[in-house]
Design an enzyme around this catalytic site. Sequence first.
Site, PDB file in Angstrom:
ATOM      1  N   TYR A 236       9.484  17.988   8.451  1.00 19.34           N
ATOM      2  CA  TYR A 236      10.498  16.954   8.727  1.00 19.34           C
ATOM      3  C   TYR A 236      11.919  17.409   8.407  1.00 19.34           C
ATOM      4  O   TYR A 236      12.849  16.615   8.505  1.00 19.34           O
ATOM      5  CB  TYR A 236      10.257  15.703   7.870  1.00 19.34           C
ATOM      6  CG  TYR A 236       8.869  15.136   7.813  1.00 19.34           C
ATOM      7  CD1 TYR A 236       8.266  14.600   8.953  1.00 19.34           C
ATOM      8  CD2 TYR A 236       8.181  15.082   6.613  1.00 19.34           C
ATOM      9  CE1 TYR A 236       6.996  14.041   8.871  1.00 19.34           C
ATOM     10  CE2 TYR A 236       6.917  14.518   6.527  1.00 19.34           C
ATOM     11  CZ  TYR A 236       6.329  14.001   7.664  1.00 19.34           C
ATOM     12  OH  TYR A 236       5.084  13.433   7.574  1.00 19.34           O
TER      13      TYR A 236
ATOM     14  N   ARG B  48       6.508  19.398   3.765  1.00 18.21           N
ATOM     15  CA  ARG B  48       7.527  18.433   4.195  1.00 18.21           C
ATOM     16  C   ARG B  48       8.843  19.070   4.673  1.00 18.21           C
ATOM     17  O   ARG B  48       9.369  18.663   5.708  1.00 18.21           O
ATOM     18  CB  ARG B  48       7.795  17.384   3.103  1.00 18.21           C
ATOM     19  CG  ARG B  48       6.557  16.536   2.764  1.00 18.21           C
ATOM     20  CD  ARG B  48       6.864  15.375   1.833  1.00 18.21           C
ATOM     21  NE  ARG B  48       7.645  14.353   2.476  1.00 18.21           N
ATOM     22  CZ  ARG B  48       8.948  14.203   2.358  1.00 18.21           C
ATOM     23  NH1 ARG B  48       9.639  14.987   1.553  1.00 18.21           N
ATOM     24  NH2 ARG B  48       9.585  13.269   3.012  1.00 18.21           N
TER      25      ARG B  48
ATOM     26  N   CYS C 149       3.997  33.613   8.259  1.00 18.13           N
ATOM     27  CA  CYS C 149       4.652  34.256   9.398  1.00 18.13           C
ATOM     28  C   CYS C 149       5.176  33.178  10.342  1.00 18.13           C
ATOM     29  O   CYS C 149       4.767  33.077  11.497  1.00 18.13           O
ATOM     30  CB  CYS C 149       3.680  35.172  10.114  1.00 18.13           C
ATOM     31  SG  CYS C 149       3.021  36.416   9.011  1.00 18.13           S
TER      32      CYS C 149
ATOM     33  N   GLU D 166       0.868  -1.184   0.000  1.00 17.17           N
ATOM     34  CA  GLU D 166       0.000   0.000   0.000  1.00 17.17           C
ATOM     35  C   GLU D 166       0.900   1.228   0.000  1.00 17.17           C
ATOM     36  O   GLU D 166       0.914   2.017   0.933  1.00 17.17           O
ATOM     37  CB  GLU D 166      -0.977  -0.018   1.181  1.00 17.17           C
ATOM     38  CG  GLU D 166      -0.335  -0.294   2.507  1.00 17.17           C
ATOM     39  CD  GLU D 166      -1.310  -0.341   3.674  1.00 17.17           C
ATOM     40  OE1 GLU D 166      -2.465  -0.768   3.501  1.00 17.17           O
ATOM     41  OE2 GLU D 166      -0.896   0.053   4.772  1.00 17.17           O
TER      42      GLU D 166
HETATM   43  C1  LIG Z   1       0.934   6.695   4.880  1.00 17.21           C
HETATM   44  C2  LIG Z   1       0.649   5.260   4.796  1.00 17.21           C
HETATM   45  C3  LIG Z   1       0.979   4.538   3.651  1.00 17.21           C
HETATM   46  C4  LIG Z   1       1.742   5.129   2.499  1.00 17.21           C
HETATM   47  O1  LIG Z   1       3.024   5.472   2.883  1.00 17.21           O
HETATM   48  P1  LIG Z   1       4.114   5.908   1.774  1.00 17.21           P
HETATM   49  O2  LIG Z   1       5.291   6.307   2.606  1.00 17.21           O
HETATM   50  O3  LIG Z   1       3.505   7.069   1.062  1.00 17.21           O
HETATM   51  O4  LIG Z   1       4.350   4.756   0.908  1.00 17.21           O
HETATM   52  C5  LIG Z   1       0.588   3.221   3.588  1.00 17.21           C
HETATM   53  N1  LIG Z   1      -0.067   2.629   4.596  1.00 17.21           N
HETATM   54  C6  LIG Z   1      -0.385   3.289   5.717  1.00 17.21           C
HETATM   55  C7  LIG Z   1      -1.119   2.589   6.788  1.00 17.21           C
HETATM   56  C8  LIG Z   1      -0.035   4.631   5.858  1.00 17.21           C
HETATM   57  O5  LIG Z   1      -0.352   5.271   6.986  1.00 17.21           O
END
Ligand SMILES: *Cc1c(COP(=O)(O)O)cnc(C)c1O
Length: 419
Positions: free
Chosen positions: A313, A309, A340, A271
Amino acid sequence: MTKQIPFSKKQIEKIIEQTPTPFHIYDEKGIREYARKFNRTFSWNPGFKEFYAIKSAPNPYLMKIMREEGFGIDCSSMAELEIAEKLGMSGDEIMFTSNDTPAYEYKKAIDLGAIINLDDISHIEYLEKNVGLPDIVCFRYNPGSLKEGNTIIGHPEEAKYGFTREQLFEGYQMLLDKGVKRFGLHTMVASNELDSAYFVETAQILFDLIVELNQRLGIHIEFANLGGGIGIPYRPSDLPVDLDFMSRGIDKLYQEKIVANGLEPLRVYFESGRAMTGPFGFLVSKVLHIKKTYKQYAGLDSSMANLMRPALYGSYHHITVMGKEDQPYDQVYDVTGSLCENNDKFAINRNLPVMEPGDVVVIHDTGAHGHSMGFNYNGKLRSAELLLRENGQVVHIRRAETMDDYFATLDFEGLKDFK
Ligand SMILES: *Cc1c(COP(=O)(O)O)cnc(C)c1O
């Protein structure tokens, strides 16, 4: 110190004539080519599927492209489930990987037939009581000290996500007792990881567990979801994750652990968000002001409201000044936005060519966790999203916000009667 851009200076200037900066623009060709490569690399695994983590770039036009390439969708909120629904997605095209989830979101996910991935053992009863248990249930595993994390996601023991190892065994037994017959296993312990071996190691942890779960509980896990977290080369010196190496390593473990123990078929899932669209998005902006005080600043017409980002980070995003690629990078700038907030900087002490107001600046790798992290602090409006089609056409896939959008939740009429 160069990184590729899918358009020329002339092309982008023409686009800016139609659409004022700032905006994000995505490269359809790049997205499709990477998606095909990803699928091809894992084609040894029947049922292999990538569920695009829609939070990375929640735009239905991008999702439609990736769906055409065979991807499912990974959702974690009501709005994300609605995107899936509006696209006509349902059933095992949707993975619902949420945490701290309210019942109405579980209900929506189950109504859509999504695969439910539970983040905690207490959610088994919560789900059963409030919605009812679905046909197939997946658990998110947090390996704790077995695995090292990294700066974005932290150490697994410190991370709020997932079941402990003991809870997994207890949880699947609870499901068995409640009559559930179909199971999946998930983990996600890294973010923006560039070490290809890391994902092989993650597969090993899950495959070992799947064997042990089978031996101890007699259950057959149908899929191993290796999560997201595949990194991208933000810096010109970074090397991308080697998909072939990763796939070969996972295939080998699959043979040794899953096939050898008679646990086939096991579908391998990912995912990923970042890897799928990150490198194929660009924030296009213009230099508004050059300021010279104790340092030299290039102030852009965008801000961390368009790309958070670097401020959040300290992330590196490569910057190209269009048309000045071949000039000497002999200046040092902080590249700033207009919030600001002193951390509203896209880059600090960055070597760049001499810049002037009006220069077109391209910030790389904004195709994931870019526009989607946008916000309205300081009254900043979210920008448009454009898509560069494979045929060279440019289409608007999201308009820019207007002042009316910004004020839509306020009732200025009511203010007259407010004493
Ligand atoms: C954010 C997230 C992702 C995707 O993360 P990437 O770093 O964009 O690949 C996949 N699964 C879960 C549960 C997430 O929170």
